[in-house]
Scaffold this motif. Structure first.
Motif, PDB file in Angstrom:
ATOM      1  N   VAL A 132       0.853  -1.200   0.000  1.00  0.00           N
ATOM      2  CA  VAL A 132       0.000   0.000   0.000  1.00  0.00           C
ATOM      3  C   VAL A 132       0.885   1.244   0.000  1.00  0.00           C
ATOM      4  CG1 VAL A 132      -1.674   1.360   1.330  1.00  0.00           C
ATOM      5  CG2 VAL A 132      -1.985  -1.119   1.094  1.00  0.00           C
ATOM      6  N   LEU A 133       1.907   1.251   0.859  1.00  0.00           N
ATOM      7  CA  LEU A 133       2.829   2.387   0.904  1.00  0.00           C
ATOM      8  C   LEU A 133       3.624   2.490  -0.395  1.00  0.00           C
ATOM      9  CD1 LEU A 133       4.108   2.243   4.592  1.00  0.00           C
ATOM     10  CD2 LEU A 133       2.295   3.677   3.609  1.00  0.00           C
ATOM     11  N   GLY A 134       3.949   1.360  -0.999  1.00  0.00           N
ATOM     12  CA  GLY A 134       4.634   1.370  -2.291  1.00  0.00           C
ATOM     13  C   GLY A 134       3.784   2.026  -3.367  1.00  0.00           C
ATOM     14  N   VAL A 135       2.485   1.718  -3.380  1.00  0.00           N
ATOM     15  CA  VAL A 135       1.569   2.374  -4.317  1.00  0.00           C
ATOM     16  C   VAL A 135       1.543   3.876  -4.032  1.00  0.00           C
ATOM     17  CG1 VAL A 135      -0.865   2.617  -4.992  1.00  0.00           C
ATOM     18  CG2 VAL A 135       0.159   0.330  -4.766  1.00  0.00           C
ATOM     19  N   ALA A 159       2.902   9.437  -5.369  1.00  0.00           N
ATOM     20  CA  ALA A 159       3.523  10.679  -4.887  1.00  0.00           C
ATOM     21  C   ALA A 159       4.644  11.126  -5.826  1.00  0.00           C
ATOM     22  CB  ALA A 159       4.062  10.479  -3.470  1.00  0.00           C
ATOM     23  N   ARG A 160       5.416  10.188  -6.327  1.00  0.00           N
ATOM     24  CA  ARG A 160       6.489  10.539  -7.272  1.00  0.00           C
ATOM     25  C   ARG A 160       5.914  11.157  -8.545  1.00  0.00           C
ATOM     26  NH1 ARG A 160       8.529   4.979  -6.049  1.00  0.00           N
ATOM     27  NH2 ARG A 160      10.073   5.267  -4.395  1.00  0.00           N
ATOM     28  N   ARG A 161       4.805  10.599  -9.016  1.00  0.00           N
ATOM     29  CA  ARG A 161       4.188  11.127 -10.237  1.00  0.00           C
ATOM     30  C   ARG A 161       3.563  12.503 -10.002  1.00  0.00           C
ATOM     31  NH1 ARG A 161       2.768   7.838 -14.454  1.00  0.00           N
ATOM     32  NH2 ARG A 161       0.622   8.558 -14.530  1.00  0.00           N
ATOM     33  N   MET A 162       3.048  12.732  -8.794  1.00  0.00           N
ATOM     34  CA  MET A 162       2.416  14.016  -8.475  1.00  0.00           C
ATOM     35  C   MET A 162       3.442  15.121  -8.265  1.00  0.00           C
ATOM     36  SD  MET A 162      -0.522  12.733  -5.808  1.00  0.00           S
ATOM     37  CE  MET A 162      -0.932  14.391  -5.290  1.00  0.00           C
ATOM     38  N   LEU A 182      11.907  13.092   1.086  1.00  0.00           N
ATOM     39  CA  LEU A 182      10.927  14.124   1.429  1.00  0.00           C
ATOM     40  C   LEU A 182       9.488  13.619   1.240  1.00  0.00           C
ATOM     41  CD1 LEU A 182      12.592  17.306  -0.122  1.00  0.00           C
ATOM     42  CD2 LEU A 182      12.641  16.507   2.251  1.00  0.00           C
ATOM     43  N   LEU A 183       9.293  12.681   0.349  1.00  0.00           N
ATOM     44  CA  LEU A 183       7.960  12.137   0.096  1.00  0.00           C
ATOM     45  C   LEU A 183       7.553  11.096   1.137  1.00  0.00           C
ATOM     46  CD1 LEU A 183       8.095  11.596  -3.770  1.00  0.00           C
ATOM     47  CD2 LEU A 183       6.998  13.476  -2.522  1.00  0.00           C
ATOM     48  N   LEU A 184       8.516  10.323   1.594  1.00  0.00           N
ATOM     49  CA  LEU A 184       8.210   9.188   2.471  1.00  0.00           C
ATOM     50  C   LEU A 184       7.443   9.573   3.740  1.00  0.00           C
ATOM     51  CD1 LEU A 184       8.427   6.158   2.691  1.00  0.00           C
ATOM     52  CD2 LEU A 184      10.662   6.446   3.779  1.00  0.00           C
ATOM     53  N   PRO A 185       7.804  10.638   4.461  1.00  0.00           N
ATOM     54  CA  PRO A 185       7.033  10.971   5.671  1.00  0.00           C
ATOM     55  C   PRO A 185       5.547  11.240   5.369  1.00  0.00           C
ATOM     56  CG  PRO A 185       9.109  12.160   5.660  1.00  0.00           C
ATOM     57  CD  PRO A 185       8.977  11.504   4.316  1.00  0.00           C
ATOM     58  N   TYR A 186       5.273  11.938   4.269  1.00  0.00           N
ATOM     59  CA  TYR A 186       3.879  12.194   3.877  1.00  0.00           C
ATOM     60  C   TYR A 186       3.164  10.882   3.567  1.00  0.00           C
ATOM     61  CZ  TYR A 186       0.026  12.931   0.665  1.00  0.00           C
ATOM     62  OH  TYR A 186      -1.186  12.843   0.035  1.00  0.00           O
ATOM     63  N   VAL A 187       3.810  10.035   2.771  1.00  0.00           N
ATOM     64  CA  VAL A 187       3.189   8.766   2.362  1.00  0.00           C
ATOM     65  C   VAL A 187       2.953   7.878   3.585  1.00  0.00           C
ATOM     66  CG1 VAL A 187       3.597   6.629   1.060  1.00  0.00           C
ATOM     67  CG2 VAL A 187       4.032   8.853  -0.005  1.00  0.00           C
TER      68      VAL A 187
END
Length: 150
Positions: free
Chosen positions: A100-103, A108-111, A119-124
């Motif tokens: 789920v986190l991988g999805v 997030a990378r595409r957005m 920087l994306l990982l904490p949000y995800v």
């Protein structure tokens, strides 16, 4: 060859078109049978559309009851420019929380292209606690590229 066959995209073209698009229109089925349509960010995982949503969302409730979906991606303003892909299928829930986190990371990378994963990982991770992810298993694909008509 009929016009429908002339404008249909190949499997590789469908994949490239879906990969290039950031958003799709997702239709699920409300309890009263009416369509529920929303715009979703998505990603492709081994060629399959994946998305995630909050577990309390209407679409998640709809999918728990009836997994059938339609997914539409389209571009173009003039008739001769219209291109699109319409996927029919089933939204299969992702059971593994790491996946789920991988999805979530793929989306997030595409957005936010160019933003580092750290920087994306904490949000995800934070938002992922309340989200479900789905893989769309296609049952039918309809595509069109009106640029082929000229």
């Amino acid at each position: 060859m009929n016009q429908r066959a002339r404008i249909a995209m190949s499997d590789d073209e469908v994949t490239a078109f879906l990969e290039a698009a950031r958003k799709l229109q997702l239709a699920t089925i409300n309890p009263d049978g009416t369509p529920h349509m929303v715009t979703m960010f998505h990603a492709l995982d081994e060629g399959q559309v994946v998305f995630w949503t909050y577990e309390k969302s209407q679409k998640a409730r709809n999918l728990a009851r009836d997994p059938r979906v339609s997914c539409l991606v389209e571009t173009g303003d003039e008739y001769a420019e219209l291109r699109g892909v319409l996927l029919y299928g089933r939204a299969v829930p992702v059971e593994d929380r790491d996946r789920v986190l991988g999805v979530g990371m793929m989306i997030a990378r595409r957005m936010t292209p160019g933003v580092p994963d750290e920087l994306l990982l904490p949000y995800v991770e934070k938002t992922g606690r309340k989200r479900l992810a789905y893989v769309v298993e296609r049952t039918k694909v309809v595509s069109w590229d009106h640029r082929r008509l000229t």
